[in-house]
Each structure stands twice: as C-alpha cells, then as structure tokens.
Motif scaffolding. Structure first.
Motif, PDB file in Angstrom:
ATOM      1  N   UNK A  23      43.261  41.248  24.292  1.00 53.62           N
ATOM      2  CA  UNK A  23      44.534  40.544  24.375  1.00 53.62           C
ATOM      3  C   UNK A  23      44.486  39.225  25.140  1.00 53.62           C
ATOM      4  N   UNK A  24      43.333  38.839  25.619  1.00 55.51           N
ATOM      5  CA  UNK A  24      43.239  37.571  26.340  1.00 55.51           C
ATOM      6  C   UNK A  24      43.252  36.381  25.391  1.00 55.51           C
ATOM      7  N   UNK A  25      42.988  36.626  24.117  1.00 52.83           N
ATOM      8  CA  UNK A  25      42.908  35.589  23.086  1.00 52.83           C
ATOM      9  C   UNK A  25      41.791  34.587  23.364  1.00 52.83           C
ATOM     10  N   UNK A  26      40.813  35.009  24.147  1.00 47.64           N
ATOM     11  CA  UNK A  26      39.618  34.202  24.374  1.00 47.64           C
ATOM     12  C   UNK A  26      38.510  34.715  23.466  1.00 47.64           C
ATOM     13  N   UNK A  27      37.549  33.873  23.201  1.00 47.45           N
ATOM     14  CA  UNK A  27      36.374  34.338  22.463  1.00 47.45           C
ATOM     15  C   UNK A  27      35.589  35.291  23.361  1.00 47.45           C
ATOM     16  N   UNK A  28      34.637  36.011  22.764  1.00 46.57           N
ATOM     17  CA  UNK A  28      33.794  36.899  23.556  1.00 46.57           C
ATOM     18  C   UNK A  28      33.067  36.143  24.652  1.00 46.57           C
ATOM     19  N   UNK A  29      32.557  34.966  24.321  1.00 47.42           N
ATOM     20  CA  UNK A  29      31.859  34.150  25.315  1.00 47.42           C
ATOM     21  C   UNK A  29      32.836  33.675  26.399  1.00 47.42           C
ATOM     22  N   UNK A  30      34.067  33.387  26.017  1.00 48.17           N
ATOM     23  CA  UNK A  30      35.071  32.949  26.985  1.00 48.17           C
ATOM     24  C   UNK A  30      35.423  34.037  27.981  1.00 48.17           C
ATOM     25  N   UNK A  31      35.578  35.259  27.490  1.00 47.00           N
ATOM     26  CA  UNK A  31      35.868  36.387  28.375  1.00 47.00           C
ATOM     27  C   UNK A  31      34.675  36.642  29.300  1.00 47.00           C
ATOM     28  N   UNK A  32      33.474  36.599  28.730  1.00 46.04           N
ATOM     29  CA  UNK A  32      32.269  36.806  29.542  1.00 46.04           C
ATOM     30  C   UNK A  32      32.174  35.750  30.634  1.00 46.04           C
ATOM     31  N   UNK A  33      32.436  34.488  30.279  1.00 49.93           N
ATOM     32  CA  UNK A  33      32.378  33.414  31.273  1.00 49.93           C
ATOM     33  C   UNK A  33      33.412  33.634  32.378  1.00 49.93           C
ATOM     34  N   UNK A  34      34.622  34.051  32.000  1.00 49.17           N
ATOM     35  CA  UNK A  34      35.668  34.299  32.996  1.00 49.17           C
ATOM     36  C   UNK A  34      35.257  35.429  33.939  1.00 49.17           C
ATOM     37  N   UNK A  35      34.697  36.505  33.385  1.00 49.42           N
ATOM     38  CA  UNK A  35      34.257  37.633  34.221  1.00 49.42           C
ATOM     39  C   UNK A  35      33.148  37.213  35.169  1.00 49.42           C
ATOM     40  N   UNK A  36      32.189  36.470  34.641  1.00 46.04           N
ATOM     41  CA  UNK A  36      31.058  36.044  35.469  1.00 46.04           C
ATOM     42  C   UNK A  36      31.541  35.119  36.582  1.00 46.04           C
ATOM     43  N   UNK A  37      32.350  34.158  36.237  1.00 43.28           N
ATOM     44  CA  UNK A  37      32.830  33.197  37.230  1.00 43.28           C
ATOM     45  C   UNK A  37      33.640  33.880  38.315  1.00 43.28           C
ATOM     46  N   UNK A  38      34.579  34.724  37.909  1.00 46.56           N
ATOM     47  CA  UNK A  38      35.408  35.425  38.883  1.00 46.56           C
ATOM     48  C   UNK A  38      34.555  36.363  39.731  1.00 46.56           C
ATOM     49  N   UNK A  39      33.657  37.107  39.094  1.00 50.29           N
ATOM     50  CA  UNK A  39      32.784  38.022  39.823  1.00 50.29           C
ATOM     51  C   UNK A  39      31.909  37.295  40.825  1.00 50.29           C
ATOM     52  N   UNK A  40      31.331  36.178  40.405  1.00 54.95           N
ATOM     53  CA  UNK A  40      30.465  35.395  41.293  1.00 54.95           C
ATOM     54  C   UNK A  40      31.248  34.890  42.495  1.00 54.95           C
ATOM     55  N   UNK A  41      32.414  34.296  42.241  1.00 57.50           N
ATOM     56  CA  UNK A  41      33.204  33.731  43.340  1.00 57.50           C
ATOM     57  C   UNK A  41      33.670  34.809  44.315  1.00 57.50           C
ATOM     58  N   UNK A  42      34.170  35.931  43.793  1.00 61.24           N
ATOM     59  CA  UNK A  42      34.649  36.996  44.682  1.00 61.24           C
ATOM     60  C   UNK A  42      33.509  37.627  45.470  1.00 61.24           C
ATOM     61  N   UNK A  43      32.394  37.885  44.811  1.00 61.51           N
ATOM     62  CA  UNK A  43      31.270  38.501  45.516  1.00 61.51           C
ATOM     63  C   UNK A  43      30.685  37.539  46.549  1.00 61.51           C
ATOM     64  N   UNK A  44      30.603  36.252  46.227  1.00 63.07           N
ATOM     65  CA  UNK A  44      30.113  35.273  47.201  1.00 63.07           C
ATOM     66  C   UNK A  44      31.024  35.241  48.433  1.00 63.07           C
ATOM     67  N   UNK A  45      32.328  35.301  48.200  1.00 63.45           N
ATOM     68  CA  UNK A  45      33.284  35.316  49.308  1.00 63.45           C
ATOM     69  C   UNK A  45      33.118  36.581  50.155  1.00 63.45           C
ATOM     70  N   UNK A  46      32.996  37.726  49.507  1.00 66.30           N
ATOM     71  CA  UNK A  46      32.832  38.989  50.233  1.00 66.30           C
ATOM     72  C   UNK A  46      31.542  38.983  51.043  1.00 66.30           C
TER      73      UNK A  46
END
Length: 189
Positions: A23-46
């Motif tokens: 339901x995000x209406x993003x391509x598969x690569x777009x969703x993957x990029x969003x997950x990676x970016x968010x995961x990287x930023x949050x884990x780096x902060x933690x």
C-alpha cells in the motif's frame, strides 16, 4: 523490555512488511531503499547514543572486511527489492510462503559451496519443503505471462538472495552484531 515483548514487537513489524510494501505505492526498490535508509539512520543513532565507542571500529572493519560486507549489503538489498516487487505481483501470502524457502536454499548453498554435510533425513526434509512449494504453485493456474507466476518467481529470487546472507556472514563472525548490521545497511548498493 523482556524477551517476549521483543519477539511480539518483532512479529508485528515483520507482519506489517507486506502491507506496507503493497500500500505504499512505491516500487519494490523504493520500499527497499526506504527500509534501508530508515534502518541505517535509526541504528546509527542507537549505536551512537548507547555505544559510541563501537562507531570508532567502522573504518578498521571496512578496511579489513569490505568485500564480504559489500556482498552482504548487496544480498540484503536485492532480497528486499525482489520481495517487495513480488508483493506487487502476487498475494502477500504467496510471496511470503515462497520466500520461506530461504532456509532450505541456505542449507543447499552451504552444502554446495562450503562443503557442509547433509544427512539423509535432512535431504528428505528439503525434498518435502520443495514439494510444499510445488503444491503452493500448482494450486494456482499460473502461466508464464501471469502476474502471480511473476510474483512467485520474484519471491523465490528474493529467497535466493536472502539465503546468501548467512553464507556471506560466516567470515564476519567476530564483528559485533549491531555494527555488522549497520555496515550491511550502509553498504547496500
């Protein structure tokens, strides 16, 4: 937080992956990029907030282990891109059921390329698992031009890339888990 709560939260997050992807209406690569970016930023902060000294190990780890880290990052990126694209072609249930062949594929890859032994019982279980996959696919009227068939192939490809992750990670056992995950997310192409 106790272990049961952590497992419950993890299950809720994993269970929402398909819904978000669809339901995000993003391509598969777009969703993957969003997950990676968010995961990287949050884990780096933690890591920075709770274990600041671990970040100082990044240059050394990258210098010594950049090839397997790059392989891990690429395997994870392709895994997610193919999985989220599969969600756009077939049902979430079909995609996830096919995706769950990843442990079997990881076992076969470690047997073939790392020389691990597989017992007769394990071969029988692998055969049974692939029979289950065949039943999932055969229960549908699929043709090569069918969207569901394309989704099943995409999910299987995602499982293949996911199966590479533990095999690539064997040479990185001594790297701290959080740091390894951070580097894996940061090195995705």
């Amino acid at each position: 937080m106790n272990g049961k709560a952590e497992i419950a939260i993890s299950m809720l997050i994993w269970g929402s992956v398909g819904i978000f992807g669809r339901f995000s209406e993003l391509s598969g690569a777009g969703v993957a990029f969003a997950r990676v970016s968010l995961g990287f930023l949050l884990l780096a902060l933690i890591i920075r907030l709770f274990e600041g000294e671990n970040l100082s190990e990044i240059p050394k780890t990258l210098g010594e282990r950049w090839r397997p880290l790059l392989g891990l990052g690429a395997a994870l990126a392709f895994n997610w891109a193919f999985l989220f694209t599969a969600f756009n072609y077939t049902s979430i249930a079909n995609a996830i059921l096919v995706y769950y062949t990843a442990p079997i594929l990881a076992t076969l890859l470690s047997w073939r390329f790392l020389g691990e032994r597989i017992s007769g019982r394990r071969w029988a279980l692998i055969g049974l698992a692939f029979l289950g996959l065949a039943l999932i696919v055969s229960g549908q009227r699929l043709s090569l031009n069918d969207r569901d068939f394309v989704g099943v192939i995409l999910a299987f490809t995602a499982a293949l890339f996911y199966a590479l992750i533990p095999n690539f990670g064997r040479s990185l056992r001594e790297v701290d888990g959080k740091l390894l995950t951070l580097l894996q997310l940061g090195l995705e192409p």
